[in-house]
Design an enzyme around this catalytic site. Sequence first.
Site, mmCIF file in Angstrom:
data_model
loop_
_atom_site.group_PDB
_atom_site.id
_atom_site.type_symbol
_atom_site.label_atom_id
_atom_site.label_comp_id
_atom_site.label_asym_id
_atom_site.label_seq_id
_atom_site.Cartn_x
_atom_site.Cartn_y
_atom_site.Cartn_z
ATOM 1 N N GLU A 1 0.815 -1.215 0.000
ATOM 2 C CA GLU A 1 0.000 0.000 0.000
ATOM 3 C C GLU A 1 0.847 1.263 0.000
ATOM 4 O O GLU A 1 0.388 2.339 0.342
ATOM 5 C CB GLU A 1 -0.992 -0.044 1.163
ATOM 6 C CG GLU A 1 -2.000 -1.175 0.946
ATOM 7 C CD GLU A 1 -3.016 -1.339 2.062
ATOM 8 O OE1 GLU A 1 -2.905 -0.669 3.099
ATOM 9 O OE2 GLU A 1 -3.938 -2.148 1.871
ATOM 10 N N LYS B 1 -15.684 -2.371 2.365
ATOM 11 C CA LYS B 1 -15.000 -2.818 1.151
ATOM 12 C C LYS B 1 -16.042 -3.520 0.294
ATOM 13 O O LYS B 1 -16.548 -4.585 0.686
ATOM 14 C CB LYS B 1 -13.905 -3.826 1.512
ATOM 15 C CG LYS B 1 -12.719 -3.260 2.301
ATOM 16 C CD LYS B 1 -11.894 -4.415 2.862
ATOM 17 C CE LYS B 1 -10.496 -3.987 3.299
ATOM 18 N NZ LYS B 1 -9.832 -5.061 4.064
HETATM 19 P P1 PGA Z 1 -6.384 -6.483 2.277
HETATM 20 O O1 PGA Z 1 -5.720 -5.506 3.341
HETATM 21 O O2 PGA Z 1 -6.995 -5.667 1.201
HETATM 22 O O3 PGA Z 1 -5.238 -7.346 1.847
HETATM 23 O O4 PGA Z 1 -7.442 -7.242 3.037
HETATM 24 C C1 PGA Z 1 -6.300 -4.308 3.773
HETATM 25 C C2 PGA Z 1 -6.948 -4.398 5.129
HETATM 26 O O5 PGA Z 1 -6.853 -5.420 5.845
HETATM 27 O O6 PGA Z 1 -7.606 -3.435 5.544
HETATM 28 ZN ZN ZN Z 2 -7.972 -4.466 7.654
#
Ligand code: PGA
Ligand code: ZN
Length: 426
Positions: A208, A337
């Site tokens: 990230e 998400k």
């Molecule tokens: P991931 O990580 O997209 O690999 O799940 C981001 C998070 O855990 O917030």
């Molecule tokens: Zn997370």
Amino acid sequence: MAHRNRITAIKAREIIDCRGTPTVQVDVWVDDVVCGRADVPSGRSTGSHEAYELRDGGSRYAGFGVRKAVANVNTVIADALIGRDVTEQRAVDREMASLDGTANKNRLGANAILGVSLAVARAAAATLNLPLYRYLNSAAHVLPVPMMNLVNGGKLSSNDLCFQEFIMMPVGATSFSEALRMTAEINAILRPMTADRYGKLAINVGDEGGVVPPIVNVREALDLLCEAVARSGYSEHIGYAFDCAATHLYDSQTGRYTFEGKNLTRDEVIRFFEHLVAEYPILSIEDPLHEDDFEGFAEITQALEGVQIVGDDLFVTNKERLALGLQQNAANAVLWKVNQIGTLTEAMETASMAFRNGYGVCVSERSGETEDPMIADLVVALDSGQIKTGAPVRSERTAKYNRLLQIEEELGSAATYAGRDFRRPV
Ligand code: PGA
Ligand code: ZN
């Protein structure tokens, strides 16, 4: 024209994300002239209750190909949706969920369904000549606090730092663009400082975009970040946050967590955070405990009163899991998400449920992103006040920040930066 706003074609293809892993891209055509396109993101540090991501298996792309998901879009889903009104987002999403027929979208794949769901929203907005955030919410006006993950650890890095994300939040900025400038300036101070202290390899970036110093101790990483902030002169404007992703630090056999190389019980983890919160201006903690410990989340939320406790792997953007959390007062915010649940409609319902119950909603990237800035429009559409989309480097992250700059400009004097009200913006 007799058939206005009709979906006339749907076409999916396999593309690659920022890790070089295949993902799904979908084009939805309206009246043969307008096209809405969307890419599907993908996690690495995933929760076990997330909707199902359909991968091909076999040797091609080490099993990660998405040709089956692409074929599902181009056949079953396209056949069912062609001819429908593109503005009927809810009906379209319901139709796909029922075509799939499983709780986790196992049959068609959440990656197939989500690609269509998001592309339908984009196509509808384009058909009506509106930016996506305004199509979804005509009163949208809140620009989010960027939660900048400047030091990476856990599964998104190559070091031994237990927590996945060390985040700074420019809550004292007066606008989104000022917040972005502050964080980019702080990152530019942090990088050479990290290289001086830990050697040049430490400033290779994680998934990230944050630095990846060879640190094990949580306070040492936080001190590094705080020192960069202090040197920038912006300390009074900055708060801190973590994503601990503690599911991945938990051993279900022993019932203990590995923090900084030590084995801790749930109570010891809670004490660990009590001390940390007393020492640093920490505003938000994500997944401090493992994904099924609703009771522990309730306890830590109470123990750390005043701090935002975010459930990511705990809630997986799923209304039913959020309802369980609400019953027990577990956490006080949802990480949001869209690919954890698989349709825009369901994700929106989870956000509404959170808002109605006084929970915050933090819109989030996945570690596997593409250059599609979709979540920038979505965070403004929700007026949620907070977005987690990595460091201000790597184009799959900056695409989101740059889109927010455009939205800020478009909104002009109507734009409100969430700032210190990020948990419940006005
Ligand atoms: P991931 O990580 O997209 O690999 O799940 C981001 C998070 O855990 O917030
Ligand atoms: Zn997370």
